[in-house]
Scaffold this motif. Structure first.
Motif, short mmCIF file in Angstrom:
data_model
loop_
_atom_site.label_atom_id
_atom_site.label_comp_id
_atom_site.label_asym_id
_atom_site.label_seq_id
_atom_site.Cartn_x
_atom_site.Cartn_y
_atom_site.Cartn_z
N PHE A 24 113.51 58.18 -12.72
CA PHE A 24 112.97 58.25 -11.36
C PHE A 24 114.01 58.70 -10.34
CE2 PHE A 24 109.55 55.78 -13.22
CZ PHE A 24 108.44 56.24 -12.51
N THR A 25 115.25 58.30 -10.52
CA THR A 25 116.27 58.72 -9.56
C THR A 25 116.64 60.19 -9.73
OG1 THR A 25 117.97 57.84 -11.07
CG2 THR A 25 117.26 56.43 -9.25
N GLY A 68 113.06 62.24 -9.15
CA GLY A 68 112.69 62.13 -7.74
C GLY A 68 113.71 62.77 -6.83
N LEU A 96 112.57 65.71 -4.26
CA LEU A 96 112.73 65.45 -2.84
C LEU A 96 113.84 66.30 -2.24
CD1 LEU A 96 112.41 61.55 -2.75
CD2 LEU A 96 110.71 63.24 -2.06
N LEU A 148 117.65 56.77 -3.99
CA LEU A 148 117.17 58.08 -3.56
C LEU A 148 117.53 58.34 -2.11
CD1 LEU A 148 113.64 58.21 -5.24
CD2 LEU A 148 115.65 59.54 -5.87
#
Length: 327
Positions: free
Chosen positions: A114-115, A118, A122, A200
């Motif tokens: 996810f890090t 994402g 992003l 994030l």
């Protein structure tokens, strides 16, 4: 005839000078000193002068600790103890057979996926917005990149107040819309998402900055040519811009993956691996076993496993993924 002879003798003088000028040029060229070839030992001395300090630092602070960690992983040794016992691969066997290992690996994988994923999405989205020629983009770029230069501990302590269910800003916002704030610190289902959001927020500016530099290097001629051919904004980005960002994407995938797997400061500042080891990654487990419980040999075994994982992932990226990148 006398005049003809005189004319011929007058014409022969320039030829005589021209013929005599050749030895003069040859003599001057021979007087120019030739550059001496550098001897091999001088080249080695120059190489050692420039590369020697860097190589020495790598040996002292990288390769020597790596070899010592591998050595300690074969010992049963506690920090502060004067004796150590050789136990072979028992530390590795105990870690792989420990029931808690599966949860640690699961948390590490979720946090990393996810890090990294994402952060890439992003960061690219922010870079596309910051690449537009609008008023205030300079200030917006500074605001986006600023969290990356902050200390991870400071960021963690700051976000502790944001996520506080009783006095935090997020809790007040949720209460205003009729929702209750989760217990971020004590609920294992919410503690890990909280860490992912904070990580994030801190590191997405780095990805956006690198992508922004790559976007500004994309030739405008290619975009204009695609537009003239009838390509829309999405088709132009997908077929022209995104392939040109391949080297940048590959670089960011390597650096962000290595950084995520070695994340420690935010976890230490916010959750200390809890609750119920819900935020304990492999990197944080190394710290817990080595410095909290004092089992240096067991901690070194986990560090060696993490090093092998990082080595395999990097090798796959270099040998497989890099071949699909068009430079």
């Amino acid at each position: 005839m006398t005049q003809l002879a005189t004319a011929q003798s007058g014409k022969s003088k320039p030829n005589t000078k021209a013929a005599g000028s050749t030895p003069r040029m040859t003599r001057n060229a021979s007087m120019v000193p030739q550059r001496k070839r550098r001897t091999p030992w001088k080249s080695w001395l120059l190489f050692l002068a420039f590369a020697g300090p860097n190589v020495a630092l790598l040996i002292i602070f990288t390769y020597k600790p790596l070899i010592q960690s591998l050595q300690y992983s074969l010992l049963q040794w506690n920090i502060g103890s004067a004796t150590a016992r050789f136990i072979g691969l028992d530390n590795y066997t105990n870690w792989f057979s420990d029931p808690a290992t599966a949860n640690v690996v699961r948390v590490t994988v979720i946090f990393t996926v996810f890090t990294v994923g994402g952060g890439m999405v992003l960061g690219l989205s922010l870079a596309l917005l910051l690449n537009r020629k609008l008023r205030g983009t300079g200030l917006a770029r500074t605001v986006v990149v600023a969290p990356y230069v902050l200390s991870g501990v400071a960021v963690g302590l700051l976000w502790l107040f944001v996520f506080d269910p009783n006095f935090g800003i997020l809790g007040a916002v949720l209460k205003a819309v009729g929702l209750s704030s989760p217990d971020w610190y004590n609920d294992p289902q919410w503690a890990l998402p909280m860490l992912i959001v904070v990580y994030l927020w801190k590191n997405v500016g780095y990805v956006a900055l690198i992508y922004l530099a790559a976007l500004q290097a994309v030739p405008r001629d290619l975009i204009e040519a695609a537009t003239l051919d009838g390509a829309g904004a999405w088709a132009c980005f997908r077929n022209v811009v995104l392939p040109l960002l391949g080297p940048t994407t590959f670089f960011l995938s390597v650096t962000t993956l290595l950084s995520s797997l070695q994340s420690f400061d935010i976890i230490q500042a916010m959750t200390q691996g809890g609750p119920l080891e819900g935020t304990t990654t492999m990197m944080y487990q190394i710290y817990q076993e080595g410095f909290a419980t004092g089992r240096a040999g067991y901690s070194s075994a986990i560090a060696t496993v993490l090093f092998v994982v990082l080595l395999i992932i990097t090798a796959v990226q270099m040998l497989v993924v890099q071949k699909k990148v068009h430079y």
